[in-house]
Write a protein that holds these residues in place. Structure first.
Motif, PDB file in Angstrom:
ATOM      1  N   LEU A 442      82.355 113.434   2.826  1.00 43.37           N
ATOM      2  CA  LEU A 442      81.261 113.025   3.711  1.00 43.37           C
ATOM      3  C   LEU A 442      81.615 113.276   5.168  1.00 43.37           C
ATOM      4  N   ASN A 443      82.864 113.042   5.508  1.00 40.36           N
ATOM      5  CA  ASN A 443      83.303 113.226   6.895  1.00 40.36           C
ATOM      6  C   ASN A 443      83.350 114.691   7.300  1.00 40.36           C
ATOM      7  N   ASP A 444      83.745 115.578   6.376  1.00 42.01           N
ATOM      8  CA  ASP A 444      83.872 116.989   6.760  1.00 42.01           C
ATOM      9  C   ASP A 444      82.632 117.820   6.432  1.00 42.01           C
ATOM     10  N   GLY A 445      81.567 117.165   5.958  1.00 46.21           N
ATOM     11  CA  GLY A 445      80.299 117.859   5.766  1.00 46.21           C
ATOM     12  C   GLY A 445      80.108 118.522   4.432  1.00 46.21           C
ATOM     13  N   ARG A 446      81.057 118.380   3.504  1.00 44.91           N
ATOM     14  CA  ARG A 446      80.876 118.964   2.181  1.00 44.91           C
ATOM     15  C   ARG A 446      79.890 118.149   1.337  1.00 44.91           C
ATOM     16  N   MET A 447      79.602 116.945   1.773  1.00 45.58           N
ATOM     17  CA  MET A 447      78.541 116.117   1.204  1.00 45.58           C
ATOM     18  C   MET A 447      77.754 115.522   2.356  1.00 45.58           C
ATOM     19  N   THR A 448      76.498 115.225   2.108  1.00 42.71           N
ATOM     20  CA  THR A 448      75.689 114.560   3.126  1.00 42.71           C
ATOM     21  C   THR A 448      75.088 113.295   2.540  1.00 42.71           C
ATOM     22  N   ALA A 449      74.800 112.345   3.385  1.00 45.54           N
ATOM     23  CA  ALA A 449      74.200 111.090   2.950  1.00 45.54           C
ATOM     24  C   ALA A 449      73.026 110.759   3.853  1.00 45.54           C
ATOM     25  N   VAL A 450      71.933 110.333   3.241  1.00 46.28           N
ATOM     26  CA  VAL A 450      70.728 109.969   3.986  1.00 46.28           C
ATOM     27  C   VAL A 450      70.394 108.509   3.684  1.00 46.28           C
ATOM     28  N   PRO A 451      70.282 107.647   4.717  1.00 51.08           N
ATOM     29  CA  PRO A 451      69.903 106.246   4.470  1.00 51.08           C
ATOM     30  C   PRO A 451      68.528 106.185   3.798  1.00 51.08           C
ATOM     31  N   MET A 452      68.422 105.380   2.745  1.00 47.02           N
ATOM     32  CA  MET A 452      67.185 105.342   1.965  1.00 47.02           C
ATOM     33  C   MET A 452      66.355 104.077   2.188  1.00 47.02           C
ATOM     34  N   THR A 453      67.000 102.953   2.465  1.00 46.85           N
ATOM     35  CA  THR A 453      66.263 101.705   2.607  1.00 46.85           C
ATOM     36  C   THR A 453      66.765 100.937   3.821  1.00 46.85           C
ATOM     37  N   TYR A 454      65.975  99.971   4.255  1.00 48.11           N
ATOM     38  CA  TYR A 454      66.365  99.100   5.357  1.00 48.11           C
ATOM     39  C   TYR A 454      66.323  97.651   4.862  1.00 48.11           C
ATOM     40  N   ARG A 455      67.273  96.879   5.284  1.00 43.93           N
ATOM     41  CA  ARG A 455      67.204  95.440   5.055  1.00 43.93           C
ATOM     42  C   ARG A 455      66.617  94.804   6.304  1.00 43.93           C
ATOM     43  N   VAL A 456      65.532  94.081   6.137  1.00 44.17           N
ATOM     44  CA  VAL A 456      64.848  93.460   7.267  1.00 44.17           C
ATOM     45  C   VAL A 456      65.113  91.959   7.233  1.00 44.17           C
ATOM     46  N   ASP A 457      65.780  91.436   8.261  1.00 39.51           N
ATOM     47  CA  ASP A 457      66.024  89.998   8.384  1.00 39.51           C
ATOM     48  C   ASP A 457      64.998  89.398   9.349  1.00 39.51           C
ATOM     49  N   PHE A 458      64.458  88.234   9.024  1.00 36.54           N
ATOM     50  CA  PHE A 458      63.509  87.600   9.926  1.00 36.54           C
ATOM     51  C   PHE A 458      63.727  86.083   9.912  1.00 36.54           C
ATOM     52  N   ASN A 459      63.213  85.408  10.957  1.00 37.66           N
ATOM     53  CA  ASN A 459      63.313  83.949  11.049  1.00 37.66           C
ATOM     54  C   ASN A 459      61.958  83.393  11.463  1.00 37.66           C
ATOM     55  N   LYS A 460      61.927  82.132  11.815  1.00 41.27           N
ATOM     56  CA  LYS A 460      60.636  81.496  12.094  1.00 41.27           C
ATOM     57  C   LYS A 460      59.934  82.091  13.304  1.00 41.27           C
ATOM     58  N   SER A 461      60.695  82.652  14.241  1.00 37.56           N
ATOM     59  CA  SER A 461      60.053  83.251  15.417  1.00 37.56           C
ATOM     60  C   SER A 461      59.299  84.521  15.071  1.00 37.56           C
ATOM     61  N   SER A 462      59.580  85.080  13.884  1.00 44.05           N
ATOM     62  CA  SER A 462      58.913  86.317  13.464  1.00 44.05           C
ATOM     63  C   SER A 462      57.600  86.046  12.753  1.00 44.05           C
ATOM     64  N   VAL A 463      57.423  84.813  12.283  1.00 40.04           N
ATOM     65  CA  VAL A 463      56.263  84.483  11.445  1.00 40.04           C
ATOM     66  C   VAL A 463      55.079  84.067  12.314  1.00 40.04           C
ATOM     67  N   ASP A 464      53.946  84.735  12.111  1.00 36.95           N
ATOM     68  CA  ASP A 464      52.754  84.444  12.895  1.00 36.95           C
ATOM     69  C   ASP A 464      51.899  83.348  12.289  1.00 36.95           C
ATOM     70  N   SER A 465      51.876  83.280  10.972  1.00 36.24           N
ATOM     71  CA  SER A 465      51.069  82.247  10.336  1.00 36.24           C
ATOM     72  C   SER A 465      51.543  82.043   8.912  1.00 36.24           C
ATOM     73  N   VAL A 466      51.192  80.907   8.343  1.00 33.76           N
ATOM     74  CA  VAL A 466      51.477  80.598   6.952  1.00 33.76           C
ATOM     75  C   VAL A 466      50.165  80.256   6.268  1.00 33.76           C
ATOM     76  N   ILE A 467      49.872  80.961   5.175  1.00 35.78           N
ATOM     77  CA  ILE A 467      48.610  80.754   4.459  1.00 35.78           C
ATOM     78  C   ILE A 467      48.910  80.224   3.083  1.00 35.78           C
ATOM     79  N   VAL A 468      48.254  79.152   2.709  1.00 43.11           N
ATOM     80  CA  VAL A 468      48.405  78.590   1.362  1.00 43.11           C
ATOM     81  C   VAL A 468      47.107  78.847   0.613  1.00 43.11           C
ATOM     82  N   PRO A 469      47.114  79.800  -0.345  1.00 46.27           N
ATOM     83  CA  PRO A 469      45.880  80.100  -1.068  1.00 46.27           C
ATOM     84  C   PRO A 469      45.376  78.880  -1.839  1.00 46.27           C
ATOM     85  N   GLN A 470      44.063  78.710  -1.842  1.00 50.58           N
ATOM     86  CA  GLN A 470      43.464  77.598  -2.584  1.00 50.58           C
ATOM     87  C   GLN A 470      43.355  77.964  -4.063  1.00 50.58           C
ATOM     88  N   SER A 471      43.743  77.035  -4.929  1.00 52.18           N
ATOM     89  CA  SER A 471      43.673  77.304  -6.362  1.00 52.18           C
ATOM     90  C   SER A 471      42.237  77.184  -6.853  1.00 52.18           C
TER      91      SER A 471
END
Length: 471
Positions: A442-471
């Protein structure tokens, strides 16, 4: 009543050789996964710029790259689709292939969705002509039904007979003939010693048979048939469940109803093309039954094994655990290799694939002359299935595989003591390609790697609203 003399050339897009399609499939998937989603205006340049490195110098021309992109990866393989929002998306079929690395299953799905008429050809001319001529057939299902009937009667059918009596027959293509009528005509002509062929005045044999050869190629890439040396077509009975699933649909109309569209207007043709491209890019509803077993791939196509065997074929392996199958092979190989070097070290070979989070499947030892003989060695096993084995003499051959975050960390951490064993299950046997010292490559270029996914971390400051669906 079936009239075999009414011949009709129902073409499909010309692909590549079976070996080339096996080789290019993972390349198409790699490129499309890297660049999509993207705008339709930039898709061409992004694809061609990424794909050009996999072609020999002589093929690095726009016409060739356009053919790979639009005709094969696009129309034939359904690996992406254009949406009405102007964005090109990676198809569901491509996503599934990247997950399971099962190339025969990929081609099974294509064969299952193959129909006439379809949206892979020019809508204003070819497709409209197919509609005008009343073409309406699932060709692969019909072929497999006839081959099943022949197998039960212990009769052999050749490529030429499939071409003339089925895939170039107007009555069959219009849905006006049954497989039993076709089989009876084939048997009658065989008994009479009559050999029939497709003849188009002024055209070469390659022209007359190209569309037939292409369809049979896909059936072989799907691991459902083999060809004998005398050109007979032999069912792979280790895939019997899948073959019967296909054959059961021989008399059903194609899933995509081309006849429901107004192809006489430009707007109607545009709607048809968008709808077809999306439909064909999605995996079929029965695709979960298309997994390929190593045992089924190793079927050699001999008449003795296929047609004359009175026992039932062995059941296919459940390939949700296919990785374990590859791990078992590598584990046994390592046990034998280490034991031959020093019996005392054999118990240091450990199968750890079911241990989550460590980043490798097998722990072994170097077991080579020198001071590092007892040093620990870490092996990650990545299995895949394809009809043919990759050619190590092909300088442009490339393959792709996915690694987890833990595997990536383990490769960096263990350096030269970490290897990937790429296990290929093919019709010619099992092949293990060893990629040692992954971090260095990987370091010398005989193989390549492409990032495929992202881990997204969030907290309460990221949340705009909370919805509780009615049953």
């Amino acid at each position: 009543m079936y009239d075999h003399t009414k011949q009709y050339r129902c073409t499909i897009i010309r692909g590549k050789s079976k070996k080339e399609m096996d080789d290019f499939l993972p390349v198409y998937a790699k490129v499309i996964d890297e660049i999509c989603p993207c705008s339709e205006s930039e898709f061409e340049s992004l694809f061609n710029n990424a794909f050009i490195r996999f072609l020999p110098e002589s093929d690095r021309i726009k016409k060739t790259m356009d053919n790979h992109r639009t005709e094969i990866a696009g129309k034939l393989f359904g690996m992406y689709y254009r949406a009405d929002d102007g964005i090109v998306y990676e198809s569901e079929r491509t996503q599934k292939f990247l997950e399971d690395n099962d190339q025969p299953a990929f081609f099974k799905d294509i064969c299952y969705k193959m129909q006439f008429p379809n949206g892979t050809q020019k809508v204003g001319t070819t497709v409209r002509q197919r509609v005008a001529d009343g073409i309406c057939i699932r060709p692969i299902a019909f072929v497999l039904k006839v081959l099943l009937i022949a197998k039960q009667a212990n009769v052999f059918i050749t490529k030429r007979e499939i071409g003339y009596y089925i895939l170039n027959s107007l009555d069959v293509l219009q849905g006006n003939a049954s497989p039993y009528e076709v089989f009876e005509q084939i048997v009658k002509d065989q008994k009479d010693g009559t050999e029939r062929t497709i003849i188009v005045p002024g055209k070469a044999t390659s022209y007359n048979w190209q569309h037939i050869k292409e369809q049979l190629n896909y059936l072989e890439l799907a691991n459902l048939i083999r060809f004998t040396d005398d050109k007979r077509v032999v069912l792979n009975l280790n895939e019997l469940q899948t073959i019967e699933l296909f054959a059961a649909d021989y008399d059903k109309k194609p899933e995509f109803d081309v006849y429901s569209y107004d192809l006489s207007s430009l707007d109607g043709r545009k709607v048809f093309q968008l709808d077809w491209d999306y439909y064909f890019s999605q995996i079929s509803a029965v695709s979960d039954q298309f997994a390929t077993s190593a045992e089924a791939l190793l079927f050699d196509g001999t008449v003795k094994d296929e047609q004359k065997s009175e026992g039932k074929p062995k059941p296919a392996v459940n390939l949700t655990a296919f990785g374990d199958e590859g791990e078992s092979i590598v584990y046994e190989y390592e046990k034998k290799r280490v034991s031959e070097f020093n019996t005392r070290l054999a118990n240091k070979v450990l199968s750890l694939g079911r241990t989550k989070g460590i980043g490798y499947d097998i722990q072994s030892v170097i077991a080579e002359p020198g001071d590092m003989a007892e040093f620990v060695k870490y092996i990650e096993v990545k299995s895949t299935k394809r009809l043919t084995c990759p050619d190590m003499n092909d300088d442009l051959w490339v393959d792709t595989l996915n690694v987890t975050r833990n595997e990536w960390i383990a490769a960096q951490q263990h350096g030269k003591f970490y290897s990937i064993f790429r296990v290929y299950f093919t019709r010619d046997g099992i092949f293990m390609f060893v990629i040692a010292n992954v971090a260095e490559k990987l370091n010398d270029g005989r193989m390549t790697a492409v990032p495929m996914t992202y881990r997204v971390d969030f907290n309460k400051s990221s949340v705009d609203s909370v919805i509780v669906p009615q049953s």
